[in-house]
Enzyme design. Sequence first.
Site, PDB file in Angstrom:
ATOM      1  CE  LYS A  22      -3.375  -1.385  -0.519  1.00  0.00           C
ATOM      2  NZ  LYS A  22      -3.698  -2.274  -1.687  1.00  0.00           N
TER       3      LYS A  22
ATOM      4  N   GLY B  25       2.193   2.506  -2.940  1.00  0.00           N
ATOM      5  CA  GLY B  25       2.189   3.111  -4.280  1.00  0.00           C
ATOM      6  C   GLY B  25       2.663   2.165  -5.377  1.00  0.00           C
TER       7      GLY B  25
ATOM      8  CB  SER C 174      -3.811   2.393   2.339  1.00  0.00           C
ATOM      9  OG  SER C 174      -4.016   1.807   1.078  1.00  0.00           O
TER      10      SER C 174
ATOM     11  CD1 TRP D 150       0.967   6.480 -10.375  1.00  0.00           C
ATOM     12  CD2 TRP D 150       1.228   7.322  -8.308  1.00  0.00           C
ATOM     13  NE1 TRP D 150       1.037   7.847 -10.484  1.00  0.00           N
ATOM     14  CE2 TRP D 150       1.192   8.381  -9.229  1.00  0.00           C
ATOM     15  CE3 TRP D 150       1.382   7.608  -6.952  1.00  0.00           C
ATOM     16  CZ2 TRP D 150       1.319   9.712  -8.833  1.00  0.00           C
ATOM     17  CZ3 TRP D 150       1.495   8.925  -6.555  1.00  0.00           C
ATOM     18  CH2 TRP D 150       1.458   9.960  -7.490  1.00  0.00           C
TER      19      TRP D 150
ATOM     20  CG  HIS E 242       4.523  -6.259  -1.565  1.00  0.00           C
ATOM     21  ND1 HIS E 242       4.689  -4.949  -1.952  1.00  0.00           N
ATOM     22  CD2 HIS E 242       3.213  -6.538  -1.847  1.00  0.00           C
ATOM     23  CE1 HIS E 242       3.551  -4.473  -2.420  1.00  0.00           C
ATOM     24  NE2 HIS E 242       2.649  -5.417  -2.375  1.00  0.00           N
TER      25      HIS E 242
END
Length: 334
Positions: free
Chosen positions: A81, A83, A169, A86, A141
């Site tokens: 969470k 980004g 988020s 994006w 991640h």
Amino acid sequence: MSTFPSFTGSKCEEDDVEYNKICDKHKHLLETLPKGGGWMEHHLYNYNGFWLSQMFLKASLLVHTYFKSEPTDIVLASFMKSGTTWLKALMFSTLNRDRYSFSNHYLHNNSPQSSIPFLEVNTYPMADFTTFSAPRLYSTHFARTLLPACMSSCKFVYVCRNPKDVLVSKWLFISKLRSKDLPPLSLDEAFELFCLGVSEFGPFWEHVLSYWRASLESPDKILFLRYEELKKQPEVVVRKLADFMGKPVTMEEEKKGVVGEIIKLCSFENLRNLEVNKKGADKFGKLLEVEKKEFFRKGEIGDWKNYLSEEMKDRIDGITEQKFQGSGLIGFSE
Ligand code: PAP
């Protein structure tokens, strides 16, 4: 130029001795590792200092055994969470800007998740990343220290975000994915777990520091970005990304407004309103499916103010200050 991964599927799980050894090791680790409260599932497991779900613990073992990196690889790394979606869109469209026109782009018909695959969900059979033409783009991640040593020659783009926004988020996102066998996770419970560091792929602070320290050691190998910086100065960041990925923006492209086109294409409003991101789900390996719309919630800086009390804010800010002390990393004021 980067292309997409293919999955060979050539190995059969039952006959694969090496794979079966990993399964045994995984089983043993699940019985012996320290356990903490899970956000999505019952438990997380502390493996080499980081909290992983059963699925990602196994993925870590598989990556270490099967994955072969290339020195030309460019890896997008992030805590959940922060980004990722994006950056996937931005990195893909920046690197492949000669390949698609902005009026008829890959991202108009495909989700950002499909443009850059996650390393840890393509582990068995391992995605045949060798069918990528260089540079290969994939994301993770995992904290820097959980990745195999061979990846130290790769380039990394790391994006971090204010932990208060990350927490909110993540809590809202996970609430939708949480196992139906478990009672709902309250914000108070999620907050407590987050502060203790018990959070998928976390602790948050150690995750950030793992890449920050690596970026100090090898600034040419790790581009360290912040979500907030991207929100405020997207042109500066897109030019940095283009330089870092070895494809600087030319004078001619500047005149044509290419940087602005990339930013517009990847903006929250544009991506969220595309039909392809409103319906259906992204699949992550065999076990995880997420509605595409869940990756586009608000996309703002400071939404934590609508959820966290002053006391909660002070506690997270205090932890951040203490953890980042002496690292040279400046905290998140907003
Ligand atoms: P992941 O870890 O599950 O991959 P990630 O993409 O890192 O998620 O983060 C999702 C956050 O980025 C969401 O934040 P929010 O809950 O505070 O709204 C999401 O809205 C935001 N986001 C997604 N796409 C964009 C974008 N194009 N611009 C800005 N923010 C975005």
